[in-house]
Design a protein around this motif. Structure first.
Motif, short mmCIF file in Angstrom:
data_model
loop_
_atom_site.label_atom_id
_atom_site.label_comp_id
_atom_site.label_asym_id
_atom_site.label_seq_id
_atom_site.Cartn_x
_atom_site.Cartn_y
_atom_site.Cartn_z
N THR A 1 0.84 -1.20 0.00
CA THR A 1 0.00 0.00 0.00
C THR A 1 0.88 1.25 0.00
O THR A 1 1.70 1.45 0.92
N ASP A 2 0.74 2.06 -1.01
CA ASP A 2 1.58 3.25 -1.17
C ASP A 2 1.47 4.24 -0.01
O ASP A 2 2.49 4.82 0.40
N PRO A 3 0.28 4.52 0.54
CA PRO A 3 0.20 5.48 1.63
C PRO A 3 1.09 5.15 2.82
O PRO A 3 1.63 6.05 3.47
N SER A 4 1.25 3.86 3.10
CA SER A 4 2.13 3.48 4.21
C SER A 4 3.59 3.76 3.86
O SER A 4 4.36 4.23 4.71
N TYR B 1 7.64 1.06 7.63
CA TYR B 1 6.33 1.31 7.03
C TYR B 1 6.26 0.89 5.56
O TYR B 1 5.24 1.11 4.92
N ASN B 2 7.34 0.30 5.07
CA ASN B 2 7.34 -0.12 3.66
C ASN B 2 6.66 -1.48 3.53
O ASN B 2 7.26 -2.53 3.79
N THR B 3 5.41 -1.45 3.11
CA THR B 3 4.63 -2.69 2.99
C THR B 3 4.91 -3.43 1.70
O THR B 3 4.26 -4.44 1.40
N TYR B 4 5.89 -2.94 0.93
CA TYR B 4 6.39 -3.68 -0.23
C TYR B 4 7.58 -4.55 0.17
O TYR B 4 7.96 -5.48 -0.56
N THR C 1 2.42 1.22 13.27
CA THR C 1 1.43 2.14 13.85
C THR C 1 0.45 2.55 12.75
O THR C 1 0.70 2.32 11.56
N PRO C 2 -0.65 3.17 13.13
CA PRO C 2 -1.49 3.78 12.11
C PRO C 2 -0.69 4.83 11.34
O PRO C 2 0.34 5.32 11.81
N ILE C 3 -1.19 5.17 10.17
CA ILE C 3 -0.50 6.17 9.35
C ILE C 3 -1.31 7.46 9.24
O ILE C 3 -0.89 8.41 8.56
#
Length: 346
Positions: free
Chosen positions: A254-257, A281-284, A292-294
């Motif tokens: 997910t890019d936003p993360s 936070y890199n979900t790739y 954490t939430p973003i």
């Protein structure tokens, strides 16, 4: 003196007495009408947004003097005192800031002061804002004390009674009323309590068999949903995609993360190198939810995360008009990317 003269004298005195009684009655009638007019006549308010600030310990005499000094009233202090006595509020006026709106009368203002109806202002936490955005909005809020200024995140969370919690995502997007004398920490405390209550309620009503171990996981996922789409009709579908990817042990991608993990280095566009640059936070590059939430997810995004739509979609891509197209296979996703992102539609 003869009888005729005596009668004339009595008539003269009676006539004079009648004149005096009529004059007194006329004066009383005029006074009462003028006093009644005073209580019901709007104060001199030049524009919207005016207020009068009554300090603690201010006497009634000083309150009237302040009203006259600020040009809101030209009536005598005697009228103000008489009106307060008639209303039964003399000695019961509360300190505070009171709105003085066009059309407000002395009677209405005294009633507000007696009931402590102090002026309220509003500050809004917007769905999808980050904690930095929230602090910035609070710093610009009129008549709000800025006690959080200069404090780091950990100190702020301690001040609001949530030690050891990370602030991101922890404040419910909503409009909060405050009065003069309140601080940004007061607003943050209320917003945090509102999020805690909302999350607990929604977690108790969650769908079964979700790959979410605790409410905080739902908050993280909801923040991703919040940033991925602003459309009410897509939130549950987007949440469904991420839920299925978690269940299949797939990268969320997910890019936003990724953007959140880039911090201040993000300048408005994301590049391929950013997707391979590993951060928490890199979900790739990392499996599972980010740590954490973003952002601050609104209640609808939390509901979507806890009640994802059923289906087989594992991918989605933006069409460019605010909507998304969903796909069940990577082959289908690649075609959609080529069409909607690269503009190579068949």
């Amino acid at each position: 003196m003869n009888r005729s003269g005596a009668n004339q004298g009595r008539i003269s005195w009676r006539f004079l007495l009648l004149i005096l009684v009529l004059a007194f009655a006329g004066t009383c009638t005029w006074f009462w009408r003028d006093f009644t007019r005073f209580g019901a006549t709007p104060l001199h308010v030049a524009a919207q947004g005016e207020s009068i600030d009554i300090g603690r310990g201010t006497s009634f005499k000083d309150i009237v003097h302040q009203l006259r000094a600020e040009g809101l009233s030209t009536s005598t202090p005697f009228y103000w005192r008489l009106l307060a006595e008639r209303m039964g509020v003399a000695g019961r006026l509360h300190a505070g800031e009171y709105a003085v709106v066009p059309g407000i009368t002395p009677s209405q203002l005294l009633a507000n002061m007696a009931q402590g109806k102090v002026m309220q202002r509003n500050v809004t936490i917007v769905d999808g804002w980050t904690f930095r955005d929230v602090l910035q909005a609070l710093s610009k809020a009129d008549k709000l004390k800025h006690d959080a200024e200069g404090l780091d995140d950990a100190a702020i969370m301690r001040k609001i009674g949530a030690p050891d919690e990370k602030p991101e995502g922890q404040f419910l997007p909503e409009t909060y009323a405050y009065v003069k004398g309140d601080s940004d920490l007061d607003v943050l405390r209320r917003a945090h309590e509102a999020m805690t209550r909302t999350l607990a309620t929604l977690w108790a009503q969650r769908a079964s068999d979700l790959p979410l171990a605790k409410p905080y996981d739902a908050l993280i996922l909801a923040s991703i949903v919040e940033k991925e789409t602003g459309r009410a009709d897509e939130r549950a579908r987007v949440a469904g995609v991420f839920i299925r990817r978690l269940q299949k042990n797939m990268l969320l991608q997910t890019d936003p993360s990724v953007i959140y993990g880039m911090g201040t280095s993000y300048t408005g566009s994301i590049h391929k190198s950013d997707l391979t640059n590993d951060t928490p936070y890199n979900t790739y590059t990392r499996l599972g939810l980010p740590p954490t939430p973003i952002a601050m997810p609104g209640k609808p995004a939390i509901e979507a995360a806890l009640h994802p739509a059923a289906g087989d979609a594992l991918y989605f891509v933006a069409r460019g008009d605010g909507t998304h197209v969903f796909a069940a296979t990577l082959q289908e996703q690649n075609k959609n990317v080529a069409c909607y992102q690269l503009k190579h539609c068949p």
